[in-house]
Design a protein around this motif. Structure first.
Motif, PDB file in Angstrom:
ATOM      1  N   UNK A  34       0.591  -0.675   0.153  1.00  0.00           N
ATOM      2  CA  UNK A  34       0.296   0.368  -0.092  1.00  0.00           C
ATOM      3  C   UNK A  34       0.921   0.980  -0.242  1.00  0.00           C
ATOM      4  N   UNK A  35       0.722   2.273  -0.767  1.00  0.00           N
ATOM      5  CA  UNK A  35       1.455   3.514  -0.612  1.00  0.00           C
ATOM      6  C   UNK A  35       0.971   4.426   0.862  1.00  0.00           C
ATOM      7  N   UNK A  36       2.035   4.756   0.758  1.00  0.00           N
ATOM      8  CA  UNK A  36       2.488   5.675   1.564  1.00  0.00           C
ATOM      9  C   UNK A  36       1.259   6.985   1.460  1.00  0.00           C
ATOM     10  N   UNK A  37       0.680   7.333   2.848  1.00  0.00           N
ATOM     11  CA  UNK A  37       0.082   8.170   2.867  1.00  0.00           C
ATOM     12  C   UNK A  37      -0.379   9.178   2.754  1.00  0.00           C
ATOM     13  N   UNK A  38      -0.600  10.247   1.162  1.00  0.00           N
ATOM     14  CA  UNK A  38      -0.540  11.389   1.651  1.00  0.00           C
ATOM     15  C   UNK A  38      -1.228  12.561   1.400  1.00  0.00           C
ATOM     16  N   UNK A  39      -0.949  13.282   1.963  1.00  0.00           N
ATOM     17  CA  UNK A  39      -2.139  13.894   2.466  1.00  0.00           C
ATOM     18  C   UNK A  39      -1.583  15.919   1.983  1.00  0.00           C
ATOM     19  N   UNK A  40      -1.320  16.058   1.129  1.00  0.00           N
ATOM     20  CA  UNK A  40      -1.234  17.400   0.614  1.00  0.00           C
ATOM     21  C   UNK A  40      -2.010  18.516   1.206  1.00  0.00           C
ATOM     22  N   UNK A  41      -0.976  19.581   1.372  1.00  0.00           N
ATOM     23  CA  UNK A  41      -2.221  20.965   1.519  1.00  0.00           C
ATOM     24  C   UNK A  41      -2.848  22.074   0.940  1.00  0.00           C
ATOM     25  N   UNK A  42      -4.367  21.776   0.636  1.00  0.00           N
ATOM     26  CA  UNK A  42      -4.807  22.734  -0.653  1.00  0.00           C
ATOM     27  C   UNK A  42      -4.299  24.524   0.119  1.00  0.00           C
ATOM     28  N   UNK A  43      -3.290  24.735  -0.409  1.00  0.00           N
ATOM     29  CA  UNK A  43      -3.074  26.524  -0.635  1.00  0.00           C
ATOM     30  C   UNK A  43      -4.354  27.337  -0.174  1.00  0.00           C
ATOM     31  N   UNK A  44      -4.153  28.481   0.269  1.00  0.00           N
ATOM     32  CA  UNK A  44      -5.162  29.511   0.670  1.00  0.00           C
ATOM     33  C   UNK A  44      -5.162  29.809  -0.639  1.00  0.00           C
ATOM     34  N   UNK A  45      -6.843  30.714  -1.251  1.00  0.00           N
ATOM     35  CA  UNK A  45      -6.267  31.852  -1.544  1.00  0.00           C
ATOM     36  C   UNK A  45      -6.285  32.642  -1.239  1.00  0.00           C
ATOM     37  N   UNK A  46      -5.533  34.185  -1.944  1.00  0.00           N
ATOM     38  CA  UNK A  46      -4.687  35.586  -1.221  1.00  0.00           C
ATOM     39  C   UNK A  46      -6.233  36.209  -0.979  1.00  0.00           C
ATOM     40  N   UNK A  47      -6.548  36.576   0.052  1.00  0.00           N
ATOM     41  CA  UNK A  47      -7.333  37.687   0.310  1.00  0.00           C
ATOM     42  C   UNK A  47      -7.974  38.847  -0.559  1.00  0.00           C
ATOM     43  N   UNK A  48      -8.841  39.426  -0.896  1.00  0.00           N
ATOM     44  CA  UNK A  48      -9.408  40.694  -1.469  1.00  0.00           C
ATOM     45  C   UNK A  48      -9.059  41.736  -0.718  1.00  0.00           C
ATOM     46  N   UNK A  49      -8.021  42.219  -1.251  1.00  0.00           N
ATOM     47  CA  UNK A  49      -8.030  43.536  -0.872  1.00  0.00           C
ATOM     48  C   UNK A  49      -8.792  44.641  -0.230  1.00  0.00           C
TER      49      UNK A  49
END
Length: 120
Positions: A34-49
């Motif tokens: 079984x492949x090692x579990x990978x949990x990539x973190x989704x990047x946060x969208x930049x805040x609108x000024x």
């Protein structure tokens, strides 16, 4: 399943089973890893000024704020593309494992039931 392979190998070493009966199971049916579990973190969208009015589609931002927001959006896009690549890579590993698991199950079935049963 690994335990079954280990038991077969143990029986071979102890002499309790004939090598002819147990060898095809260990050799013909490799247990997939079984492949090692990978949990990539989704990047946060930049805040609108705060100088942007999204409801009206207008802004009263200066060039500095607009340029900073544009740079942040480019960085976000690059990070998001990397995130998508990581997720796709992990999915490919899971799909490969699934194919290997099906192959293993079919191999075990063929060892246990080498020919079809006659129904009658």
């Amino acid at each position: 399943m690994r335990m079954a392979v280990a038991l077969v190998a143990g029986l071979l070493l102890s002499g309790s089973a004939s090598a002819q009966d147990a060898a095809p199971v260990a050799a013909a049916c490799p247990v997939p890893d079984f492949p090692a579990a990978e949990r990539p973190t989704k990047p946060a969208r930049p805040a609108v000024p705060s100088c942007v009015n999204e409801a009206r589609g207008t802004h009263n931002c200066g060039n500095r704020a607009l340029n900073a927001y544009e740079v942040a959006n480019r960085e976000y896009q690059q990070a998001f593309n990397a995130y998508v690549a990581q997720v796709n890579s992990y999915l490919q590993k899971l799909q490969a494992y699934t194919r290997q698991a099906v192959t293993y199950a079919e191999c075990e079935r063929d060892v246990v039931l080498p020919s079809t049963l006659i129904n009658g």
